[in-house]
Design a protein around this motif. Structure first.
Motif, PDB file in Angstrom:
ATOM      1  N   VAL A  48       0.853  -1.184   0.000  1.00 18.27           N
ATOM      2  CA  VAL A  48       0.000   0.000   0.000  1.00 18.27           C
ATOM      3  C   VAL A  48       0.893   1.239   0.000  1.00 18.27           C
ATOM      4  N   HIS A  49       0.792   2.022  -1.058  1.00 22.97           N
ATOM      5  CA  HIS A  49       1.572   3.254  -1.206  1.00 22.97           C
ATOM      6  C   HIS A  49       0.723   4.398  -0.654  1.00 22.97           C
ATOM      7  N   HIS A  50       1.094   4.884   0.558  1.00 23.27           N
ATOM      8  CA  HIS A  50       0.300   5.930   1.199  1.00 23.27           C
ATOM      9  C   HIS A  50       0.548   7.318   0.615  1.00 23.27           C
ATOM     10  N   GLY A  51       1.744   7.524   0.077  1.00 18.02           N
ATOM     11  CA  GLY A  51       2.068   8.828  -0.485  1.00 18.02           C
ATOM     12  C   GLY A  51       2.178   9.926   0.549  1.00 18.02           C
ATOM     13  N   LEU A  52       2.455   9.565   1.802  1.00 19.23           N
ATOM     14  CA  LEU A  52       2.478  10.554   2.877  1.00 19.23           C
ATOM     15  C   LEU A  52       3.862  11.118   3.145  1.00 19.23           C
ATOM     16  N   GLN A  53       4.908  10.507   2.579  1.00 19.84           N
ATOM     17  CA  GLN A  53       6.260  10.991   2.843  1.00 19.84           C
ATOM     18  C   GLN A  53       7.129  10.767   1.620  1.00 19.84           C
ATOM     19  N   ALA A  54       8.246  11.472   1.593  1.00 23.88           N
ATOM     20  CA  ALA A  54       9.109  11.433   0.415  1.00 23.88           C
ATOM     21  C   ALA A  54       9.674  10.042   0.160  1.00 23.88           C
ATOM     22  N   ALA A  55       9.817   9.242   1.223  1.00 26.37           N
ATOM     23  CA  ALA A  55      10.418   7.917   1.085  1.00 26.37           C
ATOM     24  C   ALA A  55       9.451   6.878   0.530  1.00 26.37           C
ATOM     25  N   ALA A  56       8.192   7.248   0.294  1.00 25.07           N
ATOM     26  CA  ALA A  56       7.189   6.264  -0.123  1.00 25.07           C
ATOM     27  C   ALA A  56       7.577   5.555  -1.416  1.00 25.07           C
ATOM     28  N   ASP A  57       8.145   6.282  -2.372  1.00 24.61           N
ATOM     29  CA  ASP A  57       8.546   5.653  -3.630  1.00 24.61           C
ATOM     30  C   ASP A  57       9.684   4.653  -3.401  1.00 24.61           C
ATOM     31  N   HIS A  58      10.558   4.963  -2.437  1.00 21.40           N
ATOM     32  CA  HIS A  58      11.655   4.043  -2.102  1.00 21.40           C
ATOM     33  C   HIS A  58      11.107   2.752  -1.510  1.00 21.40           C
TER      34      HIS A  58
END
Length: 313
Positions: A48-58
């Motif tokens: 689940v990609h929350h998209g809440l922080q810059a590290a989410a894509d990592h």
């Protein structure tokens, strides 16, 4: 007593196929790795990609790379986990995550019979301490169940008796890396303060605290189940919606129990303690036809209509 990681996996017997909720952290990475080794070709993963922080894509890329190495099918579910006004960020993220897991599980290539989550013994302790800090009742003190059913799926938490440190030690022996969520060290969140400040003290004073806390949660879960069964019996007697005269015939404890049950199963709302106390006081005082009840309860209002109570929002 607590379990080692390998013993917990050996004792885990889900109905296959199985999907792992994969965040990319140490716990879910270890759970996926162990399950994929045990049931090759029968395990998939959902991230689940929350998209809440810059590290989410990592996090997402780690999960993609890991599943490619393990030859495990991965579904990535993107969600909007921003919290609404009056809602905590943790609650919003948790709600979005479970909804995304449920949705993805019914649509990806391998339709699972079971979903496994990687919460462990430390998470269970933190949940129990949070419940105590809020003055929770039996339902809150039951903390997280090891197994439950929802949406046609069986959900599992096979690591609830395993310490987080033991999971990481096992993962290191497998020479697999994981990603660290930077928000896990942010002490603005109560759960993180518990992890950083309280758990080391408990470890020093009560070395077996994980096992004893888990036992207390298990006792509370049994009590919760008994209260639920009693509430179902009482609701059948008082009616749905409940009749005021029938409610008045119950003891205060049983009356409170059946009212909570009615509000939850019929209206998906939970009363605050002071709201429930006021409602019971009004029910006790309701001795004439003209007595009016109109109280804020949970997300809406309880009103009197003739001889019965109704709830609306």
């Amino acid at each position: 007593m607590t379990q080692c990681f390998e013993a917990a996996i050996a004792a885990f017997h889900p109905v296959l196929p199985l999907t792992i909720a994969l965040s990319g952290g140490a716990d879910s990475t270890a759970l996926l790795l162990a399950c994929a080794q045990r049931w090759p070709g029968q395990v998939s993963a959902i991230h689940v990609h929350h998209g809440l922080q810059a590290a989410a894509d990592h996090f997402e890329q780690h999960c993609i790379d890991l599943c490619a190495r393990l030859q495990v099918h991965l579904t990535v579910q993107r969600v909007d986990a921003r919290h609404a006004r009056g809602q905590s960020p943790e609650e919003a993220a948790r709600t979005a995550r479970y909804q995304a897991l449920q949705t993805a599980a019914t649509t990806h290539a391998i339709a699972p019979a079971s979903i496994a989550l990687a919460q462990h013994a430390d998470d269970q302790v933190e949940t129990l301490l949070l419940a105590l800090s809020r003055g929770a009742g039996v339902a809150g003190l039951a903390a997280m169940p090891a197994q439950w059913q929802r949406g046609g799926l069986v959900w599992h938490r096979p690591l609830l008796l395993v310490a987080g440190a033991d999971i990481r030690r096992w993962l290191q022996t497998q020479h697999h890396n994981w990603v660290e969520d930077p928000s896990n060290t942010d002490e603005r969140y109560t759960r993180n303060r518990i992890r950083a400040r309280l758990l080391p003290v408990l470890e020093a004073v009560f070395p077996a605290f994980r096992a004893t806390f888990a036992r207390s949660a298990s006792h509370a879960a049994q009590a919760k189940e008994l209260l639920s069964e009693l509430a179902e019996q009482d609701l059948a007697q008082v009616g749905n919606p409940p009749h005021i005269h029938a409610l008045q015939a119950l003891s205060p404890a049983r009356q409170a129990n059946v009212l909570r049950h009615w509000l939850l199963i019929a209206h998906q709302t939970t009363p605050a303690n002071n709201q429930l106390t006021q409602l019971q006081q009004q029910i006790h005082a309701c001795t004439t036809r003209g007595h009016r009840i109109h109280l804020k309860v949970g997300r809406g209002f309880v009103i009197r209509t003739g001889a019965v109570l109704h709830w609306y929002n």
